[in-house]
Design an enzyme around this catalytic site. Structure first.
Site, PDB file in Angstrom:
ATOM      1  N   PRO A   2      40.060  28.316  35.142  1.00  0.00           N
ATOM      2  CA  PRO A   2      40.433  29.555  34.455  1.00  0.00           C
ATOM      3  C   PRO A   2      40.998  30.614  35.398  1.00  0.00           C
ATOM      4  CG  PRO A   2      38.257  28.783  33.768  1.00  0.00           C
ATOM      5  CD  PRO A   2      38.637  27.978  34.967  1.00  0.00           C
ATOM      6  N   GLU A   3      42.172  31.115  35.068  1.00  0.00           N
ATOM      7  CA  GLU A   3      42.790  32.232  35.776  1.00  0.00           C
ATOM      8  C   GLU A   3      43.259  33.216  34.718  1.00  0.00           C
ATOM      9  OE1 GLU A   3      45.351  31.106  39.034  1.00  0.00           O
ATOM     10  OE2 GLU A   3      44.360  29.177  39.282  1.00  0.00           O
ATOM     11  N   LYS A  50      40.363  38.040  35.269  1.00  0.00           N
ATOM     12  CA  LYS A  50      39.615  36.816  35.007  1.00  0.00           C
ATOM     13  C   LYS A  50      38.373  37.069  34.156  1.00  0.00           C
ATOM     14  CE  LYS A  50      40.906  34.645  39.407  1.00  0.00           C
ATOM     15  NZ  LYS A  50      40.369  33.963  40.600  1.00  0.00           N
ATOM     16  N   ASN A 163      43.236  30.154  42.244  1.00  0.00           N
ATOM     17  CA  ASN A 163      43.634  29.295  43.349  1.00  0.00           C
ATOM     18  C   ASN A 163      44.882  28.459  43.074  1.00  0.00           C
ATOM     19  OD1 ASN A 163      42.790  28.890  46.038  1.00  0.00           O
ATOM     20  ND2 ASN A 163      42.227  26.777  45.542  1.00  0.00           N
ATOM     21  N   ARG A 248      39.138  29.284  50.096  1.00  0.00           N
ATOM     22  CA  ARG A 248      39.592  28.360  49.073  1.00  0.00           C
ATOM     23  C   ARG A 248      40.658  27.427  49.643  1.00  0.00           C
ATOM     24  NH1 ARG A 248      38.740  30.332  43.938  1.00  0.00           N
ATOM     25  NH2 ARG A 248      39.191  28.195  43.294  1.00  0.00           N
TER      26      ARG A 248
END
Length: 270
Positions: A2-3, A50, A163, A248
């Site tokens: 999810p972004e 987010k 990411n 990340r």
């Protein structure tokens, strides 16, 4: 994963059954803060970066952050609660049932002018209009050695990038993701975050995320494609695992994006 685009799709999914409706059944596995109750009216659903916000009357806002694997789903008004240990929230109205699964952050705050968990967020890039000038100002407040990959994920700078988009945006901008922001001009930063804004807006209504152009097969240029040929120059995509350079994982093309501090040998057209 999810972004910001995923949260906009969740907003579009939940709004038709929750906006303006009375909650006939409200259930939480666990929640921090004031607990919304059966019989309360839901004023609206709103995605910010987010975060998914469900605003109840009495100024109570339910906030969920979906983390890496959380999701919202819907069903009919008489849907039975699934026997799924990942179920975290269930909200039922006369128009349907909204269910949240596997979200790591579920809490509420009161809309009374006090500080909230979303006050720190920069401009939301999934909005129709984003203040890119303000984003650049916020980037300049960071340490000049902050890497582009870090700045892209910093929700204090801009809200919504995750990411996947991080690696894809750096690729589309033709800049190595480990370039310090202090080495980039304001114009370059404006271009990077304009690309980010366009990507999030373009993906709000897609059923699944796609960062490539209509002429390119596949959904991403570099993300998740370690050692695969770059879709533009055929060089092998490189990869830095989480914790090696940044928190990340990151993907990039050494030919299209060069190395940190050095321009690419195969620059992309602006």
């Amino acid at each position: 994963m999810p972004e910001g685009d995923s949260l906009r799709r969740a907003e579009a999914l939940l709004s038709p059954i929750l906006d303006g409706q009375i909650a006939t059944d409200v259930w939480f596995r666990k929640i921090r803060g004031h607990r919304p109750r059966n019989g309360q009216r839901i004023e609206r659903v709103n995605a910010v970066g987010k975060h998914l916000l469900i605003e109840f009357e009495r100024r109570i806002t339910l906030r969920t952050h979906l983390g890496m694997s959380g999701s919202w789903r819907t069903g009919p008004a008489d849907a039975k609660a699934p026997a799924d240990p990942r179920l975290r929230v269930l909200i039922r109205t006369d128009l349907g049932t909204a269910m949240c699964f596997a979200a790591p952050t579920i809490d509420t705050f009161v809309r009374d002018g006090s500080p909230t968990p979303i006050d720190h967020l920069g401009p939301d890039l999934s909005n129709d209009v984003a203040d890119i000038g303000r984003v650049v100002e916020l980037i300049r407040s960071l340490d000049a050695e902050t890497l582009l990959a870090q700045a892209l994920l910093d929700q204090r700078v801009s809200a919504g990038i995750g990411n996947v988009f991080k690696s894809e945006i750096a690729f589309l901008a033709g800049i190595h993701p480990f370039t310090p922001v202090g080495e980039l001009s304001d114009r370059a930063l404006e271009r990077v975050w304009t690309i980010a804004h366009q990507q999030l807006v373009d993906n709000r209504s897609r059923s699944s995320r796609k960062t490539t152009s209509a002429l390119v097969q596949g959904r991403t240029y570099v993300y998740g494609r370690f050692r695969a040929p770059c879709r533009r120059c055929s060089d092998s995509v490189l990869f830095s695992p989480a914790g090696q350079v940044t928190e990340r994982s990151t993907y990039w093309c050494p030919r299209c994006q060069g190395t940190a501090g050095r321009p690419p040998s195969h620059p992309m057209k602006p």
